[in-house]
Design a protein around this motif. Sequence first.
Motif, PDB file in Angstrom:
ATOM      1  N   GLU A  73      47.612  44.559  40.511  1.00  0.00           N
ATOM      2  CA  GLU A  73      48.693  45.538  40.663  1.00  0.00           C
ATOM      3  C   GLU A  73      48.212  46.816  41.349  1.00  0.00           C
ATOM      4  O   GLU A  73      48.884  47.362  42.225  1.00  0.00           O
ATOM      5  CB  GLU A  73      49.273  45.869  39.286  1.00  0.00           C
ATOM      6  N   SER A  74      47.022  47.291  40.948  1.00  0.00           N
ATOM      7  CA  SER A  74      46.522  48.562  41.508  1.00  0.00           C
ATOM      8  C   SER A  74      45.974  48.401  42.920  1.00  0.00           C
ATOM      9  O   SER A  74      45.996  49.353  43.715  1.00  0.00           O
ATOM     10  CB  SER A  74      45.428  49.128  40.603  1.00  0.00           C
ATOM     11  N   GLN A  75      45.451  47.186  43.243  1.00  0.00           N
ATOM     12  CA  GLN A  75      44.909  46.904  44.581  1.00  0.00           C
ATOM     13  C   GLN A  75      43.765  47.837  44.982  1.00  0.00           C
ATOM     14  O   GLN A  75      43.470  47.979  46.167  1.00  0.00           O
ATOM     15  CB  GLN A  75      46.030  46.956  45.628  1.00  0.00           C
ATOM     16  N   GLU A  76      43.113  48.459  44.011  1.00  0.00           N
ATOM     17  CA  GLU A  76      41.992  49.346  44.314  1.00  0.00           C
ATOM     18  C   GLU A  76      40.652  48.640  44.174  1.00  0.00           C
ATOM     19  O   GLU A  76      39.673  49.025  44.817  1.00  0.00           O
ATOM     20  CB  GLU A  76      42.023  50.568  43.381  1.00  0.00           C
ATOM     21  N   LEU A  77      40.613  47.590  43.347  1.00  0.00           N
ATOM     22  CA  LEU A  77      39.342  46.915  43.067  1.00  0.00           C
ATOM     23  C   LEU A  77      39.328  45.470  43.531  1.00  0.00           C
ATOM     24  O   LEU A  77      38.309  44.785  43.404  1.00  0.00           O
ATOM     25  CB  LEU A  77      39.054  46.971  41.559  1.00  0.00           C
ATOM     26  N   THR A  78      40.444  44.991  44.052  1.00  0.00           N
ATOM     27  CA  THR A  78      40.520  43.631  44.577  1.00  0.00           C
ATOM     28  C   THR A  78      41.543  43.572  45.700  1.00  0.00           C
ATOM     29  O   THR A  78      42.502  44.357  45.723  1.00  0.00           O
ATOM     30  CB  THR A  78      40.908  42.628  43.471  1.00  0.00           C
ATOM     31  N   ASP A  92      31.856  42.005  40.338  1.00  0.00           N
ATOM     32  CA  ASP A  92      30.510  42.590  40.304  1.00  0.00           C
ATOM     33  C   ASP A  92      30.524  44.053  40.731  1.00  0.00           C
ATOM     34  O   ASP A  92      29.627  44.827  40.364  1.00  0.00           O
ATOM     35  CB  ASP A  92      29.581  41.785  41.214  1.00  0.00           C
ATOM     36  N   ARG A  93      31.538  44.439  41.493  1.00  0.00           N
ATOM     37  CA  ARG A  93      31.626  45.825  41.976  1.00  0.00           C
ATOM     38  C   ARG A  93      32.382  46.736  40.995  1.00  0.00           C
ATOM     39  O   ARG A  93      32.447  47.946  41.196  1.00  0.00           O
ATOM     40  CB  ARG A  93      32.307  45.873  43.354  1.00  0.00           C
ATOM     41  N   ILE A  94      32.966  46.175  39.952  1.00  0.00           N
ATOM     42  CA  ILE A  94      33.676  46.989  38.962  1.00  0.00           C
ATOM     43  C   ILE A  94      32.661  47.810  38.168  1.00  0.00           C
ATOM     44  O   ILE A  94      31.635  47.292  37.719  1.00  0.00           O
ATOM     45  CB  ILE A  94      34.501  46.095  38.013  1.00  0.00           C
ATOM     46  N   ASP A  98      35.622  52.443  36.142  1.00  0.00           N
ATOM     47  CA  ASP A  98      36.871  51.718  36.427  1.00  0.00           C
ATOM     48  C   ASP A  98      37.514  51.205  35.134  1.00  0.00           C
ATOM     49  O   ASP A  98      38.733  51.292  34.951  1.00  0.00           O
ATOM     50  CB  ASP A  98      36.596  50.543  37.372  1.00  0.00           C
ATOM     51  N   VAL A  99      36.686  50.675  34.238  1.00  0.00           N
ATOM     52  CA  VAL A  99      37.203  50.153  32.970  1.00  0.00           C
ATOM     53  C   VAL A  99      37.700  51.301  32.085  1.00  0.00           C
ATOM     54  O   VAL A  99      38.740  51.199  31.437  1.00  0.00           O
ATOM     55  CB  VAL A  99      36.125  49.329  32.237  1.00  0.00           C
ATOM     56  N   ASN A 100      36.971  52.413  32.110  1.00  0.00           N
ATOM     57  CA  ASN A 100      37.393  53.572  31.309  1.00  0.00           C
ATOM     58  C   ASN A 100      38.728  54.121  31.784  1.00  0.00           C
ATOM     59  O   ASN A 100      39.557  54.546  30.976  1.00  0.00           O
ATOM     60  CB  ASN A 100      36.324  54.668  31.377  1.00  0.00           C
ATOM     61  N   LEU A 101      38.944  54.101  33.094  1.00  0.00           N
ATOM     62  CA  LEU A 101      40.235  54.548  33.636  1.00  0.00           C
ATOM     63  C   LEU A 101      41.352  53.595  33.217  1.00  0.00           C
ATOM     64  O   LEU A 101      42.470  54.018  32.898  1.00  0.00           O
ATOM     65  CB  LEU A 101      40.165  54.651  35.162  1.00  0.00           C
ATOM     66  N   PHE A 102      41.052  52.299  33.237  1.00  0.00           N
ATOM     67  CA  PHE A 102      42.029  51.299  32.820  1.00  0.00           C
ATOM     68  C   PHE A 102      42.430  51.518  31.358  1.00  0.00           C
ATOM     69  O   PHE A 102      43.620  51.557  31.014  1.00  0.00           O
ATOM     70  CB  PHE A 102      41.449  49.894  33.013  1.00  0.00           C
ATOM     71  N   LEU A 103      41.420  51.683  30.483  1.00  0.00           N
ATOM     72  CA  LEU A 103      41.695  51.830  29.051  1.00  0.00           C
ATOM     73  C   LEU A 103      42.300  53.182  28.704  1.00  0.00           C
ATOM     74  O   LEU A 103      43.267  53.275  27.943  1.00  0.00           O
ATOM     75  CB  LEU A 103      40.395  51.629  28.253  1.00  0.00           C
TER      76      LEU A 103
END
Length: 380
Positions: A73-78, A92-94, A98-103
């Motif tokens: 949905e965000s299209q920023e990491l894939t 592997d690039r996450i 990135d996870v902290n922003l998601f949570l």
Amino acid sequence: MSDKKIIKIHNKSDKPDNIVIRDNTLIERCINIENKLPKFMKDYFIYLKGSVAVSTRLAYLEDIHFFCSYLVESQELTNASDIKDITQSEFDRISARDVNLFLGDYCSRYYRQTDKNTLIFENNNRALARKKSSISTLFKFLFRNEQIKNNITDGFNPIKLPKPQPDAIKRLEIDEVAKMLDAVDTGEGLTEKEKVYWKKTKLRDKAILALFVTYGLRLNELRELNISSFNFSRGEFKIYRKRGKEVLMPINHTCESVIKDYILNERPQSELLEEDVRDALFLSLQKKRLTPKAIRSLVKKYTSISMETSRESGYSPHKLRATAATSLIQTGFSIYDVQNLLDHDNVTTTQLYAAHKKNVKRDIVNNFEWIDDDNDNKEI
């Protein structure tokens, strides 16, 4: 003509068919989610299959699917337009950030559009902590499996959970339990409409409530009980707990009496039932195994009567689990005995119920006087 396949059980285990069907339903849901996720996660799926309970496996997969949906949905990491097309190199690039922003940013409050409405979803810290745990297991596995270069989980932000407060534990007092069971016997407190159904189900409802407050059973542990679960000659019955544990429980006189009364005098005879529910203990008026919703509803109804409050303010089955724990401890059983009976993973959970024994030292001392007050006033 329907294309839906009929599931037939070829059961060679000692588990009853209803438990096998329940687990199979969860497994099918797991497989359905796995088929929607990237193929490079296959080794992780195998790891989950062998290391956690099927219900935990499903919860992890749902959270990971939600995370992957966010990535698309965000299209920023894939660059993928479909979850299945997310690549291992993209994962592997996450970074931990990135996870902290998601949570911390996305999960705490997000939106979904329907044809008519905009739905707002919010997650509290407990829900966020579970999502963090699910994602952590994935990234740790991928690192151990040499599919990603770094273990980023050390950089995940902590999520503070509120410390459980003993005073916040909701449960019935001992006199309220007695009042609740009396209400099932007499129908007192029920509306005229409720009394119509009560006359047909009062023995069933009394047996359900007695099991809840005696053993502190979880809702599904009670719902999945069968007639064959009980061996009255040995004075025991079998329940299936979380993580697939089979446990034999001793049955006391009260519970044996109310269950036999229900089976002999109210429950439809098994030969008159459809094959899939002939062994089910607690049945609805439609002659089906009781649903979780129906069990919650009857517990709310009778607990609201015992507390003299509205039906909406009645308690859930889990509050009767808390009632059983506090009542046993107040009666004098040790927290370790109660922990074993209720299947608590950690004794600290049981200790929360023990904290309700406030001023117990004061009560002991005040009721154990060596010298009468009258003697204090006598002249020597």
